[in-house]
Design a protein around this motif. Structure first.
Motif, short mmCIF file in Angstrom:
data_model
loop_
_atom_site.label_atom_id
_atom_site.label_comp_id
_atom_site.label_asym_id
_atom_site.label_seq_id
_atom_site.Cartn_x
_atom_site.Cartn_y
_atom_site.Cartn_z
N GLY A 36 51.55 39.58 42.56
CA GLY A 36 51.67 39.23 41.15
C GLY A 36 50.36 38.88 40.47
O GLY A 36 50.36 38.56 39.27
N LEU A 37 49.25 38.92 41.18
CA LEU A 37 47.95 38.64 40.56
C LEU A 37 47.50 39.83 39.74
O LEU A 37 47.97 40.95 39.93
CB LEU A 37 46.91 38.33 41.64
CG LEU A 37 47.13 37.07 42.48
CD1 LEU A 37 46.05 36.96 43.53
CD2 LEU A 37 47.17 35.83 41.61
N PRO A 38 46.56 39.62 38.81
CA PRO A 38 46.03 40.76 38.05
C PRO A 38 45.53 41.85 38.99
O PRO A 38 44.90 41.57 40.01
CB PRO A 38 44.88 40.13 37.25
CG PRO A 38 45.27 38.70 37.10
CD PRO A 38 45.98 38.34 38.37
N ALA A 39 45.82 43.10 38.63
CA ALA A 39 45.46 44.23 39.48
C ALA A 39 44.11 44.83 39.07
O ALA A 39 43.65 44.64 37.95
CB ALA A 39 46.54 45.31 39.41
N VAL A 40 43.51 45.54 40.01
CA VAL A 40 42.27 46.27 39.75
C VAL A 40 42.55 47.75 39.96
O VAL A 40 43.04 48.15 41.02
CB VAL A 40 41.14 45.81 40.70
CG1 VAL A 40 39.84 46.57 40.40
CG2 VAL A 40 40.92 44.31 40.59
#
Length: 305
Positions: free
Chosen positions: A290-294
């Motif tokens: 659920g963390l920001p994706a790259v």
């Protein structure tokens, strides 16, 4: 309070300072693969690549940047030694990255890996005369996984007076190096511009992810150690990279200052393997979903063929 706000409005930088004051974080800069990382365009020397890095770091107030050396490169390009001269004349330190950039888990034996590290030492002693060069960055961030080879290597390093330079932040600049050299040779500016646009998006995404990940793992934004490389792509893009770091709240410190934080002293059975925040999450069983994706780097190998 009203007077302070009015004074801030009169200073061009003050609004930015207020915006960033709550999100400022420390960053130590490290550069791998000196004197030369990968291929380069024909119209730039290794010394010029080093000078470009130094000029950018100085423009952004970087007090120190450790450069980690693979001395085997000194015999491959005529001006490689000049790049190390440039680095040291700027006052930046040099550390050990293995003579041939040998990953610990890929080495034929622990003795072979130790020999590769040791073979680098005469060059470090020459360029760092009178200074302590006993800082090691594991090639490929490969500290041997977990188990006897990892533990024995770490014990050997400590017995030799070495400290390990960890990594928490990177932008995969190494992945663009060969493609950039090809595209410059072909004069394909459109491809280069497309690479830069994607790269800069990925930097912003990685910064957002790192901030969120650090909060989840440590409950705060810990001091960061940035890994970049001594390559032509890195030199060409570094001014914009540093601008984006500045905008994200970066405040530049030495490696020792960053690694004096308690987060760097948490024991790990795989110390030195990969990036530290992800490693700590794995050790502690912390879910990073659920963390920001790259976004992916993409198929750079297909460009400028």
């Amino acid at each position: 309070m009203k007077q302070s706000i009015l004074l801030c409005a009169l200073a061009l930088a003050c609004g930015s300072a207020l915006a960033e004051s709550g999100s400022r974080f420390d960053v130590a800069i490290t550069v791998d693969d000196l004197p030369s990382h990968g291929s380069k365009p024909a119209d730039i020397t290794r010394a010029e690549i080093a000078r470009s890095h130094i000029a950018t770091f100085r423009a952004h107030g970087v007090p120190e940047a450790w450069g980690f050396v693979n001395a085997v490169a000194l015999g491959k390009e005529a001006d490689s030694d000049a790049a190390l001269d440039v680095w040291r004349k700027a006052g930046y330190p040099l550390g050990n990255h293995g003579y041939t950039h040998m990953g610990l888990s890929q080495a034929a034996s622990l003795d072979a890996w130790e020999d590769d590290v040791r073979k680098n030492e005469p060059v470090l002693g020459k360029y760092m005369a009178g200074k302590d060069w006993h800082v090691l960055r594991y090639p490929f961030l490969d500290a041997g996984g977990k188990g006897a080879r990892h533990d024995d290597a770490l014990a050997w390093l400590k017995a030799g007076g070495y400290r390990v330079a960890d990594v928490t932040l990177g932008f995969d600049d190494w992945a663009y190096t060969e493609t950039y050299a090809r595209c410059v040779a072909k004069g394909d500016q459109a491809a280069i511009d497309g690479m830069k646009a994607s790269y800069y998006r990925r930097i912003d995404q990685q910064l957002a992810r790192t901030k969120a990940m650090s909060q989840r793992v440590y409950g705060r934004m810990i001091p960061q150690v940035l890994l970049t490389h001594m390559g032509a792509w890195s030199a060409a893009t570094l001014p914009e990279v540093m601008k984006r770091l500045d905008a994200a709240g970066a405040h530049y410190v030495t490696l020792d200052q960053a690694q004096s934080d308690a987060a760097y002293r948490i024991p790990s059975p795989g110390a030195g393997n990969g990036a530290m925040i992800e490693r700590r999450a794995q050790d502690a069983g912390i879910d990073l979903a659920g963390l920001p994706a790259v976004e992916p780097v993409g198929n750079l190998d297909a460009l400028c063929r």
